[in-house]
Design an enzyme around this catalytic site. Structure first.
Site, PDB file in Angstrom:
ATOM      1  N   HIS A 109       0.837  -1.219   0.000  1.00 52.86           N
ATOM      2  CA  HIS A 109       0.000   0.000   0.000  1.00 52.86           C
ATOM      3  C   HIS A 109       0.867   1.263   0.000  1.00 52.86           C
ATOM      4  O   HIS A 109       0.436   2.314   0.471  1.00 52.86           O
ATOM      5  CB  HIS A 109      -0.950   0.049   1.202  1.00 52.86           C
ATOM      6  CG  HIS A 109      -1.702  -1.217   1.450  1.00 52.86           C
ATOM      7  ND1 HIS A 109      -2.957  -1.459   0.936  1.00 52.86           N
ATOM      8  CD2 HIS A 109      -1.348  -2.338   2.136  1.00 52.86           C
ATOM      9  CE1 HIS A 109      -3.354  -2.666   1.310  1.00 52.86           C
ATOM     10  NE2 HIS A 109      -2.392  -3.219   2.021  1.00 52.86           N
TER      11      HIS A 109
ATOM     12  N   SER B  16      15.793  21.619 -15.705  1.00 51.18           N
ATOM     13  CA  SER B  16      14.608  22.417 -15.989  1.00 51.18           C
ATOM     14  C   SER B  16      15.048  23.692 -16.695  1.00 51.18           C
ATOM     15  O   SER B  16      16.142  24.200 -16.458  1.00 51.18           O
ATOM     16  CB  SER B  16      13.906  22.750 -14.667  1.00 51.18           C
ATOM     17  OG  SER B  16      13.155  23.939 -14.806  1.00 51.18           O
TER      18      SER B  16
ATOM     19  N   LYS C 133      16.765  21.805 -10.455  1.00 48.39           N
ATOM     20  CA  LYS C 133      16.076  20.557 -10.834  1.00 48.39           C
ATOM     21  C   LYS C 133      16.952  19.547 -11.582  1.00 48.39           C
ATOM     22  O   LYS C 133      17.793  19.906 -12.386  1.00 48.39           O
ATOM     23  CB  LYS C 133      14.875  20.886 -11.746  1.00 48.39           C
ATOM     24  CG  LYS C 133      13.699  21.526 -11.072  1.00 48.39           C
ATOM     25  CD  LYS C 133      12.997  20.625 -10.063  1.00 48.39           C
ATOM     26  CE  LYS C 133      12.193  19.540 -10.730  1.00 48.39           C
ATOM     27  NZ  LYS C 133      11.033  20.074 -11.463  1.00 48.39           N
TER      28      LYS C 133
ATOM     29  N   GLU D  28      10.151   8.525 -16.804  1.00 46.04           N
ATOM     30  CA  GLU D  28       8.848   9.160 -17.064  1.00 46.04           C
ATOM     31  C   GLU D  28       8.388   8.868 -18.491  1.00 46.04           C
ATOM     32  O   GLU D  28       7.214   8.582 -18.736  1.00 46.04           O
ATOM     33  CB  GLU D  28       8.934  10.669 -16.852  1.00 46.04           C
ATOM     34  CG  GLU D  28       9.040  11.076 -15.396  1.00 46.04           C
ATOM     35  CD  GLU D  28       9.212  12.582 -15.254  1.00 46.04           C
ATOM     36  OE1 GLU D  28       8.270  13.227 -14.792  1.00 46.04           O
ATOM     37  OE2 GLU D  28      10.273  13.098 -15.622  1.00 46.04           O
TER      38      GLU D  28
END
Ligand code: ARG
Length: 469
Positions: free
Chosen positions: A166, A287, A293, A300
């Site tokens: 979970h 970024s 970043k 992804e």
């Protein structure tokens, strides 16, 4: 409106003399598959060469004519390699393009090739030859990916990571055990693809348009020459079966499901919140606005691309489900799905292999802190009591209460003094402290297939000898 005189005169010539006009130019483009099925050129030439040789062998054409056809087909292969074979939309598809060029090269002899076959059995043959080869390439790509995971696992056979259910901390596990789970998935992918390959490897050539042919051909010899295991038993089924494409896409979808799940984990692990891995500059991007970043674009994209493959699976099923026997032009739509599906699987496997080869590093210190600073050893306290004769459910309740008071006091189980343990149950002794260290908690799970270090070491060496180096 006057009928359009556009389109190529070629299309009027391609078909029989019953056609007087060329195709409308828009319809010509709409109808054509040459823009993508040129990818089947090599397979089309291989299939045509086997067919020509068989026609010669069976005495349908002379041996000299067969040799001439084969020479012409090889000349087209050379032209393609040199970049001088450039079919246009007027050629409609790769099969017509090759035949036209053959006739241009050989004259009347070129017109003998299409004896006893149709584009319907031809396209099915080409597609199966192509997919068979791609399945082998995907298998190779899976092995490379597995080796990358395995090397990481071997380097971290002593490292522990929180195990979750979970997405809540559950029990600490061996990091190698976690990575080995993905190797198991990849092994299932390989065996599924090998199974699909058996059904891809059946030859439809010689089914002709739908009903077979009066020409005395020998289907089994072309099938054998092209490396097929066997031939389709029913000519209608031969030209209208696309089960193999669906099966492949289903197997490919599962490959992407597995890669996507792993991607999701890497994305979580790379976050500040988890901090379990560090991405290397080779596989991460920045970024355009936020200078701090470092983004996990590779996993992804893999996660995102999985949707394309699932989409192709549904697309194929939907395309096929309403088709009466036998060939229908709808089948032309199978190609772009397969081409894109195969490309996506190969690209994603390669990117994920590189990610695990050189794109990320686990952070053992962070992992060590993580497994030492939670209540994921609570089950082991209960197991400790069970080993000393306390019924499990009673032990479970006792430990639940203990966790509750630790949480209220802001301490961990290992920070409780011995008196507190003994107040809870007289069976506790000083060895409880050792029993709840993460290393002991992991090591204790020595059931077959469990995360215990000895089990994992055995699984690692078994996988290493299975995959080779
Ligand atoms: N380009 C066609 C396809 O991809 C080849 C077969 C065409 N056959 C036909 N009867 N129109 O399916």
């Amino acid at each position: 409106m006057a009928p359009s005189q556009g389109g190529s005169a070629a299309s009027a010539n391609t078909w029989s003399n019953r056609f007087e006009q060329g195709l409308h130019p828009v319809i010509e483009r709409f109808n054509a598959s040459i823009g993508f099925d040129i990818a089947l050129l090599d397979q089309d030439l291989d299939g045509s060469i086997a067919h020509a040789r068989m026609l010669g062998r069976c005495g349908v054409i002379s041996q000299a004519d067969a040799a001439g056809l084969i020479e012409g087909l090889e000349a087209i292969r050379r032209e393609a390699a040199e970049g001088s074979f450039c079919p246009t939309v007027a050629d409609e598809d790769v099969h017509f393009a090759v035949e036209r060029r053959l006739i241009a090269l050989l004259g009347p002899l070129g017109k003998r090739l299409h004896t006893g076959r149709s584009r319907n059995d031809q396209v099915g043959t080409d597609l199966r030859l192509w997919l068979r080869q791609k399945i082998d390439a995907i298998d190779q790509a899976l092995v490379r990916f597995e080796r990358a995971l395995l090397s990481q696992a071997e380097r971290h056979s002593e490292v522990m990571i929180p195990g979750y259910t979970h997405l809540q901390r559950a029990q600490p596990i061996c990091l190698a055990h976690h990575l080995l789970a993905y190797l198991e998935m990849a092994e299932r992918d390989r065996s599924r693809l090998a199974d699909v390959r058996r059904r891809v490897n059946i030859c439809p050539l010689g089914a002709a348009a739908l009903a077979g042919t009066p020409v005395p051909i020998d289907r089994r010899s072309t099938a054998a020459e092209l490396g097929f295991e066997t031939i389709y038993a029913n000519s209608l089924d031969a030209v209208s079966d696309r089960d193999f494409a669906v099966e492949f896409m289903a197997a490919a979808s599962l490959v992407l499901v597995h890669l996507s799940r792993l991607s999701e984990e890497v994305i979580l692990w790379a976050s500040e919140e988890f901090g379990f891995v560090q991405l290397s500059d080779r596989c991460a991007t920045g970024s355009s606005l936020m200078p701090q970043k470092k983004n996990p674009d590779v996993p992804e994209l893999v996660r995102g691309k999985s949707g394309r493959v699932f989409g192709h699976l549904i697309g194929l099923l939907t395309m096929i489900k309403g088709l009466p026997l036998a060939y229908n032009k709808d089948f032309q739509e199978d190609k772009e799905a397969l081409f894109d599906g195969v490309r996506t699987v190969l690209d994603c496997l390669e990117a994920m292999a590189i990610l695990f080869e050189e794109g990320l590093e686990f952070r053992p210190l962070r992992l060590e802190q993580a497994v030492a600073s939670d209540f994921s050893n609570a089950t082991d306290v209960a197991d400790y009591l069970v080993a000393r004769g306390v019924p499990f459910r009673e032990a479970y309740q006792l430990v639940g209460g203990l966790v509750k008071s630790c949480l209220a006091e802001g301490i961990l189980l290992r920070q409780l003094p011995l008196e507190r343990w003994q107040q809870l149950h007289p069976a506790f002794a000083v060895d409880i402290f050792e029993a709840i260290t993460p290393r002991q908690v992991v090591a204790a799970r020595c059931s077959e297939g469990g995360t215990g270090f000895a089990q994992v070491a055995a699984q690692l060496s078994q996988m290493r000898s299975h995959l080779g180096t």
